[in-house]
Scaffold this motif. Structure first.
Motif, PDB file in Angstrom:
ATOM      1  N   GLN A 190       0.842  -1.201   0.000  1.00 14.88           N
ATOM      2  CA  GLN A 190       0.000   0.000   0.000  1.00 14.88           C
ATOM      3  C   GLN A 190       0.878   1.252   0.000  1.00 14.88           C
ATOM      4  OE1 GLN A 190      -3.860   0.126   0.196  1.00 14.88           O
ATOM      5  NE2 GLN A 190      -3.124  -1.600  -1.010  1.00 14.88           N
ATOM      6  N   LEU A 222      -3.049   3.345  -9.925  1.00 18.85           N
ATOM      7  CA  LEU A 222      -3.286   2.628  -8.670  1.00 18.85           C
ATOM      8  C   LEU A 222      -3.372   3.588  -7.503  1.00 18.85           C
ATOM      9  CD1 LEU A 222      -0.819  -0.390  -8.806  1.00 18.85           C
ATOM     10  CD2 LEU A 222      -3.157  -0.269  -9.597  1.00 18.85           C
ATOM     11  N   GLY A 223      -2.748   4.746  -7.669  1.00 21.49           N
ATOM     12  CA  GLY A 223      -2.748   5.717  -6.576  1.00 21.49           C
ATOM     13  C   GLY A 223      -1.374   5.951  -5.989  1.00 21.49           C
TER      14      GLY A 223
ATOM     15  N   MET C  83      -8.006   0.804  -7.801  1.00 19.44           N
ATOM     16  CA  MET C  83      -7.911   0.129  -9.103  1.00 19.44           C
ATOM     17  C   MET C  83      -6.875  -0.999  -9.003  1.00 19.44           C
ATOM     18  SD  MET C  83      -7.052   1.701 -12.839  1.00 19.44           S
ATOM     19  CE  MET C  83      -8.389   2.885 -12.870  1.00 19.44           C
ATOM     20  N   SER C  84      -7.153  -2.115  -9.689  1.00 22.09           N
ATOM     21  CA  SER C  84      -6.240  -3.261  -9.598  1.00 22.09           C
ATOM     22  C   SER C  84      -5.142  -3.139 -10.658  1.00 22.09           C
ATOM     23  CB  SER C  84      -7.006  -4.554  -9.804  1.00 22.09           C
ATOM     24  OG  SER C  84      -7.394  -4.647 -11.151  1.00 22.09           O
ATOM     25  N   THR C 103      -6.066   9.818  -7.833  1.00 16.98           N
ATOM     26  CA  THR C 103      -6.207   8.393  -7.538  1.00 16.98           C
ATOM     27  C   THR C 103      -5.694   8.083  -6.142  1.00 16.98           C
ATOM     28  OG1 THR C 103      -4.051   8.062  -8.551  1.00 16.98           O
ATOM     29  CG2 THR C 103      -5.965   7.588  -9.924  1.00 16.98           C
ATOM     30  N   ALA C 104      -6.152   6.971  -5.592  1.00 13.29           N
ATOM     31  CA  ALA C 104      -5.659   6.537  -4.283  1.00 13.29           C
ATOM     32  C   ALA C 104      -5.691   5.015  -4.224  1.00 13.29           C
ATOM     33  CB  ALA C 104      -6.511   7.125  -3.166  1.00 13.29           C
ATOM     34  N   LEU C 105      -4.831   4.457  -3.375  1.00 12.85           N
ATOM     35  CA  LEU C 105      -4.702   3.006  -3.301  1.00 12.85           C
ATOM     36  C   LEU C 105      -5.929   2.325  -2.725  1.00 12.85           C
ATOM     37  CD1 LEU C 105      -1.038   3.047  -2.282  1.00 12.85           C
ATOM     38  CD2 LEU C 105      -1.934   1.464  -3.980  1.00 12.85           C
ATOM     39  N   ASN C 106      -6.578   2.995  -1.790  1.00 11.16           N
ATOM     40  CA  ASN C 106      -7.776   2.403  -1.206  1.00 11.16           C
ATOM     41  C   ASN C 106      -8.720   3.510  -0.749  1.00 11.16           C
ATOM     42  OD1 ASN C 106      -6.895   3.281   1.390  1.00 11.16           O
ATOM     43  ND2 ASN C 106      -5.544   1.507   1.470  1.00 11.16           N
ATOM     44  N   LYS C 109      -7.394   5.923   1.978  1.00 16.92           N
ATOM     45  CA  LYS C 109      -6.428   6.883   1.464  1.00 16.92           C
ATOM     46  C   LYS C 109      -7.116   7.918   0.578  1.00 16.92           C
ATOM     47  CE  LYS C 109      -2.345   3.914   1.656  1.00 16.92           C
ATOM     48  NZ  LYS C 109      -1.154   4.582   2.211  1.00 16.92           N
ATOM     49  N   LYS C 113      -7.068  11.885   1.199  1.00 15.76           N
ATOM     50  CA  LYS C 113      -6.675  12.828   0.164  1.00 15.76           C
ATOM     51  C   LYS C 113      -7.669  13.982   0.081  1.00 15.76           C
ATOM     52  CE  LYS C 113      -3.626  11.209  -3.346  1.00 15.76           C
ATOM     53  NZ  LYS C 113      -3.367  10.542  -4.609  1.00 15.76           N
TER      54      LYS C 113
END
Ligand SMILES: Nc1ncnc2c1ncn2[C@@H]1O[C@H](COP(=O)(O)OP(=O)(O)OP(=O)(O)O)[C@@H](O)[C@H]1O
Ligand SMILES: [Mg+2]
Lengths: 286, 132, 121
Positions: A190, A222-223, C83-84, C103-106, C109, C113
């Protein structure tokens, strides 16, 4: 191959397999081999049944499959492949022997059958040799993949920061691997920030530049944000010449500078604490 | 050999077609990324059928060439055809207010991509992807 | 679609989780539902969570761009989260890199942001 003898062999199957086992016990190449001790009945039996079928249809298709998988297995587990050769020989020997006892009075017929058996034996050996080479090539390919993976580790540095030190030549295949590794590494850790150090990549051509771009873009989706460090002057020129738009990609000229920026993004501050440092020591003297 | 056919008439068929494609790709041992690439290409081609040709069909099948294993997509419709293929394959070109990313994108996701089209007759597309 | 994409509100932030396989009508309805939510004056931001989405093609991409464009007009920041890797690779290869979209990982997050941009403003 003569149909009558094939049918006879099929009926005499148990006898032939039994003979094979007998022969193999005495055989020095097989007798001492642990794996073949345990598995020879199964191997003789399955190989003989496909050989019979193939002789009937006058092909080698099924035999090829079985020998192929035996060879693959042997290579995969690092077993000696010589016993496989012996197994095929022993099968043919037993077949010949049973034929001899069936037609003791017919030397012409017998020599024809012997010739046919030899031919099949040769073909089967060729198949075995080819399968072994192929199996070894497959193993080498796999090892290559594995090495590639090893050679592109994404290292978690601090909470949320990954470092990807790229070392060595990058071709298309490796570039793909790097992209996969990095993206999975980002998700696993992450990580919001990735430092890609390309100072260890000797040549950066269009392809590499292109892949690097794609990797950075995918990471962003992905971020995660990437910082590319260690760009050599030649590479900078390549980028400019090719008109590749690196404008939106964050670059720094050294890993240190890159780290500093990453720390800033993550609200970390790098500073020396307490005594021990050079400055602290001189400070104490004055 | 493995082969699946989907007839495409509405948007539900788009989902069915790409699910089938993904299944075939998975069965052939394509990587997860390749499965998504293939399913996405199918999604684009199937949607184009619904949008521009009303109905058509998509076949997904296994390919074998010597030692190479792959997958082939065959798309066919009896729609109006594409007047200028080169233009249609250009990023950003769309006659329906889309992103114009479907055809050029699908082409990049696959290894080979061929469009055969006749005005007033319809469009055929053959695309292949080989296992890495 | 198997389930309607749920749209939740936390503080004044909207969270939409897109599930499974969407067909075009679902995507359109989803977009409309989202827009009507973020139109509400107290809206501070929107996270669209794609963690469990199986595929993003040009049509879904266009919808995401549209949502983001309209939200921007209303002063509502948007973050796409979760996003995967296979979808990200596919989109980049198609030339759809969603430039300008945050964008963010989850989801968490993504929310962080939005909260941070809120502070900066
Ligand atoms: N099967 C088809 N029959 C007729 N015309 C087609 C067909 N497929 C594509 N086209 C034409 O080619 C153009 C480009 O197609 P493409 O899929 O690249 O973009 P799009 O469908 O307009 O937008 P997007 O796919 O990004 O949503 C379309 O706008 C349409 O005019
Ligand atoms: Mg399209």
């Amino acid at each position: 191959m003569e149909q009558e003898i094939v049918e006879f062999w099929a009926d005499a199957r148990n006898e032939i397999v039994g003979k094979c086992i007998q022969l193999s016990v005495k055989d020095s190449a097989l007798g001492s081999d642990e794996w073949h001790q345990g598995n020879r009945e199964r191997v003789f039996d399955s190989l003989w049944s496909v050989l019979l079928q193939d002789m009937q249809d006058d092909t080698l298709a099924k035999t090829e499959e079985v020998i192929g998988s035996l060879a693959r297995e042997a290579v995969k587990y690092g077993r000696d492949v010589e016993p496989l050769e012996r197994i095929i020989e022993i099968l043919m020997e037993s077949a010949e022997e049973t034929a001899r006892s069936k037609y003791p009075e017919e030397p012409d017929r017998l020599s024809r059958i012997t010739g046919d058996v030899k031919e099949y034996l040769n073909k089967a050996m060729t198949v075995l040799a080819r399968s072994i080479i192929k199996a070894q090539a497959e193993v080498i390919e796999k090892q290559k993949d594995y090495l590639l993976e090893l050679s592109t580790p994404a290292i978690p540095l601090l909470d949320g920061i990954l470092i990807l030190p790229l070392i060595g030549t990058i071709d298309t295949r490796r570039a793909k691997q790097i992209m996969d590794n990095l993206l999975n590494g980002i998700v696993e850790a992450q990580a919001d920030t990735v430092l890609i150090d390309i100072s260890g990549v000797p040549i950066v051509d269009t392809q590499v530049a292109h892949h690097l771009m794609k990797t950075v873009q995918a990471a962003r989706l992905l971020g995660a944000r990437c910082i590319i460090v260690g760009i050599r002057p030649e590479f900078a020129q390549t980028i400019v010449k090719l008109g590749i738009d690196f404008g939106k990609i964050v670059t720094k000229n050294s890993l240190q500078a890159g780290l500093k920026l990453a720390f800033e993004w993550h609200n970390y501050e790098l500073r020396r604490v307490g005594g021990g440092g050079h400055h602290a020591a001189t400070g104490a003297n004055s | 050999m493995l082969e699946r056919k989907s007839s495409i008439e509405n948007e539900l068929d788009i989902i069915a077609a790409r699910r089938r494609a993904k299944e075939v790709a998975e069965e052939l041992g394509f990587s997860t990324v390749d499965q998504v690439r293939i399913a996405t290409a199918i999604s684009e081609l199937a949607r184009n059928i619904v949008l521009y040709a009303k109905e058509g069909s998509i076949v997904v099948r296994a390919l074998r060439e010597g030692d190479r294993q792959g997958l082939e997509i065959l798309v066919a419709d009896n729609g109006p055809g594409i007047p200028n293929v080169e233009l249609a394959m250009t990023d950003g070109y769309s006659t329906s207010g889309g992103l114009g990313a479907g055809l050029p994108g699908a082409r990049r996701l696959m290894d080979t991509f061929r469009v055969d089209t006749q005005l007033g007759q319809g469009t055929k597309i053959v695309a292949r992807k080989w296992k890495a | 679609m198997q389930q309607q994409a749920p749209i939740l509100k936390i503080d004044d932030y909207w969270i939409a989780s897109v599930q499974g396989s969407l067909h075009d009508q679902d995507v359109i309805e989803f977009k409309e539902a989202l827009l009507s939510k973020i139109m509400q004056p107290e809206s501070k931001g929107l996270v669209i969570d794609l963690t469990v989405l199986d595929l993003v093609d040009s049509f879904v991409t266009k919808t995401l761009i549209d949502i983001r464009g309209l939200a921007k007009l209303m002063g509502v920041p948007v973050v796409i989260a979760g996003m995967s890797p296979p979808i990200a690779i596919t989109l980049v290869e198609m030339g759809l890199s969603l430039e300008g979209i945050d964008t963010a990982l989850n989801l968490q997050k993504g929310l962080d942001k939005l909260r941070n941009t809120g502070k900066e403003r």
